[in-house]
Design a protein around this motif. Structure first.
Motif, PDB file in Angstrom:
ATOM      1  N   PRO A   1      -4.544   2.006   2.111  1.00  0.00           N
ATOM      2  CA  PRO A   1      -4.685   2.423   0.565  1.00  0.00           C
ATOM      3  C   PRO A   1      -3.588   2.441  -0.176  1.00  0.00           C
ATOM      4  CG  PRO A   1      -4.002   4.366   1.912  1.00  0.00           C
ATOM      5  CD  PRO A   1      -3.681   2.958   2.964  1.00  0.00           C
ATOM      6  N   ARG A   2      -4.071   2.031  -1.789  1.00  0.00           N
ATOM      7  CA  ARG A   2      -3.064   2.257  -2.712  1.00  0.00           C
ATOM      8  C   ARG A   2      -2.987   3.382  -3.482  1.00  0.00           C
ATOM      9  NH1 ARG A   2      -3.536  -4.195  -4.475  1.00  0.00           N
ATOM     10  NH2 ARG A   2      -1.916  -5.139  -3.153  1.00  0.00           N
TER      11      ARG A   2
ATOM     12  N   ALA B   1       0.603  -1.227  -0.004  1.00  0.00           N
ATOM     13  CA  ALA B   1       0.108   0.006   0.005  1.00  0.00           C
ATOM     14  C   ALA B   1       0.946   1.203   0.003  1.00  0.00           C
ATOM     15  CB  ALA B   1      -0.949  -0.065   1.169  1.00  0.00           C
ATOM     16  N   ALA B   2       0.172   2.452  -0.306  1.00  0.00           N
ATOM     17  CA  ALA B   2       1.115   3.753  -0.157  1.00  0.00           C
ATOM     18  C   ALA B   2       0.959   4.233   1.146  1.00  0.00           C
ATOM     19  CB  ALA B   2      -0.078   4.636  -1.067  1.00  0.00           C
TER      20      ALA B   2
ATOM     21  N   ASP C   1     -13.035   0.253  -4.210  1.00  0.00           N
ATOM     22  CA  ASP C   1     -12.209   0.147  -5.331  1.00  0.00           C
ATOM     23  C   ASP C   1     -11.494   1.410  -5.641  1.00  0.00           C
ATOM     24  OD1 ASP C   1     -12.649  -2.678  -5.720  1.00  0.00           O
ATOM     25  OD2 ASP C   1     -14.621  -2.264  -6.863  1.00  0.00           O
ATOM     26  N   ASP C   2     -12.036   2.427  -5.474  1.00  0.00           N
ATOM     27  CA  ASP C   2     -11.432   3.812  -5.815  1.00  0.00           C
ATOM     28  C   ASP C   2     -11.832   4.781  -4.895  1.00  0.00           C
ATOM     29  OD1 ASP C   2     -10.140   6.151  -6.889  1.00  0.00           O
ATOM     30  OD2 ASP C   2     -11.334   5.896  -8.941  1.00  0.00           O
ATOM     31  N   ALA C   3     -11.214   5.295  -3.949  1.00  0.00           N
ATOM     32  CA  ALA C   3     -11.301   6.468  -3.081  1.00  0.00           C
ATOM     33  C   ALA C   3     -11.868   7.576  -3.450  1.00  0.00           C
ATOM     34  CB  ALA C   3     -10.203   6.528  -1.882  1.00  0.00           C
ATOM     35  N   ALA C   4     -11.308   8.041  -4.552  1.00  0.00           N
ATOM     36  CA  ALA C   4     -11.822   9.312  -5.328  1.00  0.00           C
ATOM     37  C   ALA C   4     -13.250   9.420  -5.456  1.00  0.00           C
ATOM     38  CB  ALA C   4     -10.912   9.591  -6.409  1.00  0.00           C
ATOM     39  N   THR C   5     -13.711   7.933  -6.045  1.00  0.00           N
ATOM     40  CA  THR C   5     -15.413   8.322  -6.296  1.00  0.00           C
ATOM     41  C   THR C   5     -16.229   7.616  -5.225  1.00  0.00           C
ATOM     42  OG1 THR C   5     -14.752   5.931  -7.269  1.00  0.00           O
ATOM     43  CG2 THR C   5     -14.595   7.985  -8.662  1.00  0.00           C
TER      44      THR C   5
ATOM     45  N   ALA D   1      -7.957  10.681   2.165  1.00  0.00           N
ATOM     46  CA  ALA D   1      -8.202   9.502   1.420  1.00  0.00           C
ATOM     47  C   ALA D   1      -8.708   9.617  -0.017  1.00  0.00           C
ATOM     48  CB  ALA D   1      -9.513   8.865   2.189  1.00  0.00           C
ATOM     49  N   ARG D   2      -9.124  10.869  -0.392  1.00  0.00           N
ATOM     50  CA  ARG D   2      -9.458  11.273  -1.752  1.00  0.00           C
ATOM     51  C   ARG D   2      -8.284  11.044  -2.714  1.00  0.00           C
ATOM     52  NH1 ARG D   2     -14.622  10.706  -2.768  1.00  0.00           N
ATOM     53  NH2 ARG D   2     -14.722  12.292  -4.211  1.00  0.00           N
ATOM     54  N   SER D   3      -7.034  11.106  -2.434  1.00  0.00           N
ATOM     55  CA  SER D   3      -5.925  11.087  -3.103  1.00  0.00           C
ATOM     56  C   SER D   3      -5.357   9.621  -3.431  1.00  0.00           C
ATOM     57  CB  SER D   3      -4.810  11.874  -2.423  1.00  0.00           C
ATOM     58  OG  SER D   3      -4.323  11.240  -1.163  1.00  0.00           O
ATOM     59  N   TYR D   4      -6.063   8.686  -2.965  1.00  0.00           N
ATOM     60  CA  TYR D   4      -5.773   7.182  -3.113  1.00  0.00           C
ATOM     61  C   TYR D   4      -6.581   6.586  -4.046  1.00  0.00           C
ATOM     62  CZ  TYR D   4      -2.635   7.870   0.579  1.00  0.00           C
ATOM     63  OH  TYR D   4      -1.782   8.253   1.917  1.00  0.00           O
ATOM     64  N   GLY D   5      -6.231   5.245  -4.385  1.00  0.00           N
ATOM     65  CA  GLY D   5      -7.249   4.513  -5.259  1.00  0.00           C
ATOM     66  C   GLY D   5      -7.855   3.441  -4.305  1.00  0.00           C
TER      67      GLY D   5
END
Length: 560
Positions: free
Chosen positions: A315-316, A227-228, A278-282, A291-295
């Motif tokens: 988070p990745r 993870a990131a 699956d995608d924190a941005a959406t 968290a919005r900057s992660y996938g």
């Protein structure tokens, strides 16, 4: 008339060409090469390169079907240079077009011009033109792993039955090699997670600082999951979950942030259910914060005996692949092991606190039953001697001694009262600093001097104060174990101005010891730097207070 052979079957022996016979040694070499490695991604690349060589094709690729079977989890290709790959952009996901059709119907496909096939949906911009196409499924232990594709023969000819036969044989051998590589990779992955669980358990049960142990949990979670970042959440006093440990490549100010209880993810985690995004941005549940900057994000609760102790977040980076079913299971087991270690560590600390309470109670009883009684008896003897003396100077001197004994008895009673108070009673930063200095006095053999500047208790926030106390404890411990100091000065300045102009608090611990040796261990100093960076501050060293600047001065500072 004899029936025509089915598509993809080897041509009759009578029709075997010299070209086909010439390819057989190459095929045998290719099979040996494909099965020579155990690392999955390099194995896939070798298969692509070998397939292109056998079929005389410009391009080759393997689409790895995802766990749900409705798209591609990975796409390994051969023949495209890096510049073209960057221009093309996103790799195919296998959810539409010809590649999607091959996933839904995993049978060999051979096309003279794939652009004329109704299943084709065209190429993205900057994609090189392709005409001839040959695709065969790869099966691993009876299950579809993916598809092997080759396109565009060098001579511009269509792929023939010989090409199809060769690629099918290669796909069969590839299935065996991929199966071995997956087993090896799964075993390596499980071993890494087990080692990480052992490291967490050791850190939590070593009797060290709780914050350091939680930081170890975050570090191991990040490393093991790829993870990131690794983030540990614990229940906050006012509800919700508080970020208590973060491990990330860059300093972050997320430490101490609280996710409110009305957030849907918090409710799921506190009920003991893992959450996979699956995608924190959406995802609307992560509509604010870092968290919005992660996938993809994996959030697993730290549960033990039906009780939720907190949560672990992994988070990745944006654009990275989602967590697989195996990774989710391993992450959940790791969280369970970490929760068990947290419970055991808390029980161990409870036993240690109980032992401290019992010892404090014994000391209080001894002070009351023995010391005070003896001092009281001594005072009565002195008062009797005072009354029997005819010399005024003697009477005055004895009276002064009796007064001093009374003051001493009152101080001892105050100490007894303090010993009987709960150690966990809320205290200010000043009191906690004094407590650390007092605790360090016993191993040091002397009490470090101290000085406070500014509104220490009211200006410094809880998160910064907690890290300052940990930094003070680390510094005093280093001074005892390594510095061999005879004098230590501690200053806590709440009126400091940081290098970037922000107001903050500065901790200065100076000694007259031997200093930091060249080539010596730096783990303690790195811990100080990491603690400062997590709250937006910094840590550095300077000359000490010994003769000629001997010793070491540690400066640790952070914004309020």
């Amino acid at each position: 008339m004899p029936p025509a052979p089915p598509p993809g079957s080897p041509p009759p022996r009578a029709e075997a060409s010299a070209e086909l016979l010439a390819r057989v040694p190459k095929l045998l070499d290719a099979m040996r090469s494909v099965g020579s490695g155990l690392e999955l991604h390099s194995t896939l690349r070798r298969i692509c390169e070998t397939a292109a060589d056998l079929a005389h094709a410009r391009y080759a690729a393997i689409g790895v079907v995802d766990e749900d079977g409705d798209g591609l989890a990975d796409f390994v290709h051969h023949g495209l240079d890096e510049a073209t790959v960057r221009r093309v952009g996103h790799l195919p996901d296998g959810r539409k077009g010809l590649l999607g059709a091959l996933i839904r119907d995993p049978e060999p496909v051979r096309l003279t011009d794939l652009t004329r096939d109704p299943r084709s949906c065209g190429f993205p911009e900057h994609h090189p033109p392709m005409r001839g196409f040959l695709g065969v499924p790869i099966r691993v232990q009876g299950e579809i792993f993916g598809n092997l594709y080759v396109t565009d023969k060098h001579a511009g000819e269509p792929f023939d039955d010989h090409d199809l036969a060769m690629v099918r044989v290669l796909a069969t051998e590839a299935g065996i090699a991929i199966g071995n590589a997956r087993l090896y990779e799964a075993a390596q992955q499980r071993e890494r997670w087990i080692d990480g669980s052992v490291a967490v358990t050791t850190a939590l049960l070593s009797g060290g600082d709780t914050d350091d142990a939680l930081q170890t949990v975050a570090e191991q979670a990040r490393r093991l999951s790829g993870a990131a970042a690794g983030i540990v959440l614990l229940p906050a006093d006012g509800g919700g979950l508080e970020i208590v440990a973060v491990d990330a490549p860059q300093p972050t100010n997320a430490l101490g942030a609280v996710i409110p209880p009305e957030n849907g993810i918090v409710a799921e985690l506190l009920s003991g259910r893992p959450v996979f995004v699956d995608d924190a941005a959406t995802d609307p549940r992560l509509n604010a914060g870092p968290a919005r900057s992660y996938g993809p994000v994996m959030l697993v609760p730290l549960c033990r005996d039906g009780k939720v102790l907190g949560s672990l977040v992994m988070p990745r980076a944006r654009g990275e692949r989602p967590f697989t079913r195996t990774e989710r299971a391993l992450g959940d087991r790791f969280a369970s092991q970490a929760a068990l270690a947290l419970t055991m560590a808390e029980a161990q600390r409870d036993r240690e606190r109980l032992a401290v309470y019992e010892d404090r109670d014994r000391i209080a009883r001894d002070l009351h039953d023995l010391v005070i009684q003896r001092l009281f008896a001594t005072g009565m003897m002195l008062e009797s001697a005072q009354r029997g003396s005819a010399v005024p100077e003697v009477r005055d001197g004895v009276g002064g001694a009796v007064d001093e004994l009374d003051v001493t008895i009152q101080e001892i009673r105050s100490a007894i009262f303090a010993l009987q108070q709960p150690a966990e009673a809320p205290t200010g930063l000043r009191t906690r600093v004094l407590r650390e200095i007092t605790m360090a006095a016993a191993p040091l053999g002397f009490t470090p001097s101290h000085r406070f500047v500014g509104p220490v208790d009211t200006a410094v926030g809880d998160v910064t104060g907690k890290n300052l106390i940990a930094a003070l404890r680390e510094t005093l411990s280093n001074a005892f174990r390594h510095a061999h100091a005879e004098r230590i000065e501690v200053v806590v300045d709440a009126t400091a101005t940081l290098r970037d102009g922000r107001p903050g608090v500065r901790l200065t611990v100076a000694d007259d010891g031997v200093g930091v040796p060249e080539g010596g261990r730096r783990s303690g100093l790195r811990n100080l730097e990491r603690r400062a960076e997590t709250v937006g501050g910094a840590s550095r060293l300077g000359p000490g207070i010994g003769a000629g600047g001997g010793g070491t001065t540690v400066l640790w500072e952070a914004p309020y």
